[in-house]
Design a protein around this motif. Sequence first.
Motif, PDB file in Angstrom:
ATOM      1  N   GLU A  69     -15.340  39.111  41.252  1.00 35.98           N
ATOM      2  CA  GLU A  69     -16.354  40.042  41.769  1.00 35.98           C
ATOM      3  C   GLU A  69     -17.079  39.374  43.083  1.00 35.98           C
ATOM      4  O   GLU A  69     -17.261  39.878  44.106  1.00 35.98           O
ATOM      5  CB  GLU A  69     -17.509  40.220  40.910  1.00 35.98           C
ATOM      6  N   HIS A  70     -17.247  37.758  43.002  1.00 32.32           N
ATOM      7  CA  HIS A  70     -18.033  37.374  44.254  1.00 32.32           C
ATOM      8  C   HIS A  70     -17.538  36.008  44.429  1.00 32.32           C
ATOM      9  O   HIS A  70     -17.102  34.929  43.498  1.00 32.32           O
ATOM     10  CB  HIS A  70     -19.586  37.035  43.882  1.00 32.32           C
ATOM     11  N   VAL A  71     -17.396  35.425  45.612  1.00 35.27           N
ATOM     12  CA  VAL A  71     -17.121  34.142  46.054  1.00 35.27           C
ATOM     13  C   VAL A  71     -18.441  33.565  46.910  1.00 35.27           C
ATOM     14  O   VAL A  71     -18.659  34.462  47.819  1.00 35.27           O
ATOM     15  CB  VAL A  71     -15.747  34.153  46.740  1.00 35.27           C
ATOM     16  N   SER A  72     -18.709  32.605  46.714  1.00 31.33           N
ATOM     17  CA  SER A  72     -19.627  32.039  47.524  1.00 31.33           C
ATOM     18  C   SER A  72     -19.181  30.955  48.317  1.00 31.33           C
ATOM     19  O   SER A  72     -18.298  30.130  48.300  1.00 31.33           O
ATOM     20  CB  SER A  72     -20.673  31.209  46.563  1.00 31.33           C
ATOM     21  N   ILE A  73     -19.917  30.817  49.516  1.00 31.91           N
ATOM     22  CA  ILE A  73     -19.585  29.984  50.792  1.00 31.91           C
ATOM     23  C   ILE A  73     -20.825  29.398  51.179  1.00 31.91           C
ATOM     24  O   ILE A  73     -21.940  29.980  51.567  1.00 31.91           O
ATOM     25  CB  ILE A  73     -18.863  30.623  51.788  1.00 31.91           C
ATOM     26  N   ARG A  74     -20.900  27.927  51.114  1.00 33.29           N
ATOM     27  CA  ARG A  74     -21.973  27.117  51.532  1.00 33.29           C
ATOM     28  C   ARG A  74     -22.014  27.273  53.154  1.00 33.29           C
ATOM     29  O   ARG A  74     -21.171  27.053  53.799  1.00 33.29           O
ATOM     30  CB  ARG A  74     -21.894  25.683  51.211  1.00 33.29           C
ATOM     31  N   LEU A  75     -23.354  27.667  53.564  1.00 34.16           N
ATOM     32  CA  LEU A  75     -23.543  27.575  55.022  1.00 34.16           C
ATOM     33  C   LEU A  75     -24.458  26.283  55.213  1.00 34.16           C
ATOM     34  O   LEU A  75     -25.337  26.221  54.717  1.00 34.16           O
ATOM     35  CB  LEU A  75     -24.077  28.857  55.703  1.00 34.16           C
TER      36      LEU A  75
END
Length: 155
Positions: A69-75
């Motif tokens: 459903e979701h993928v997180s990416i660190r900024l």
Amino acid sequence: MKIIDIKTENIVYYQTKLVINDKKMGAMMPEVYLAMAEKTGKIGKLIEFGINQAILFIKLADILEYKVEHVSIRLYAKIVENITAINKVLNQIKKSDIDPSRFILEIPETVLASANEKTIKTIQKIKDMGMKIAIAEFGFAYSSLHKLSDIEFDI
């Protein structure tokens, strides 16, 4: 890395972590290469590469009918505070033909603690596109709750 809700034991989202494999140094975690990447100005290229990998992961998961459903990416600070860099990130996601709501962009609390009006507008632009904002490393900085209340975050 899977992020799991301990109450329901469901996968909430997948968190990306870019590991660089160097012939001499071996596998390097972000903690090892990030400071150097920021100092040399290469952090933008790393983020672009990481987002591209996240996009490919979602597309492959969809093909294999594996529910992601979701993928997180660190900024990181240098990205969030640079409108040109953040526009590249947003354009990559737009061009991917993946619903932006499937992306969670993690922003370190240290960035939010010192957020100026420009940074807050950038975060709002991300939210307006449909992505979620997560505070990363919460508790590491001395943020005022008043400052954090000015920023709409989801996680």
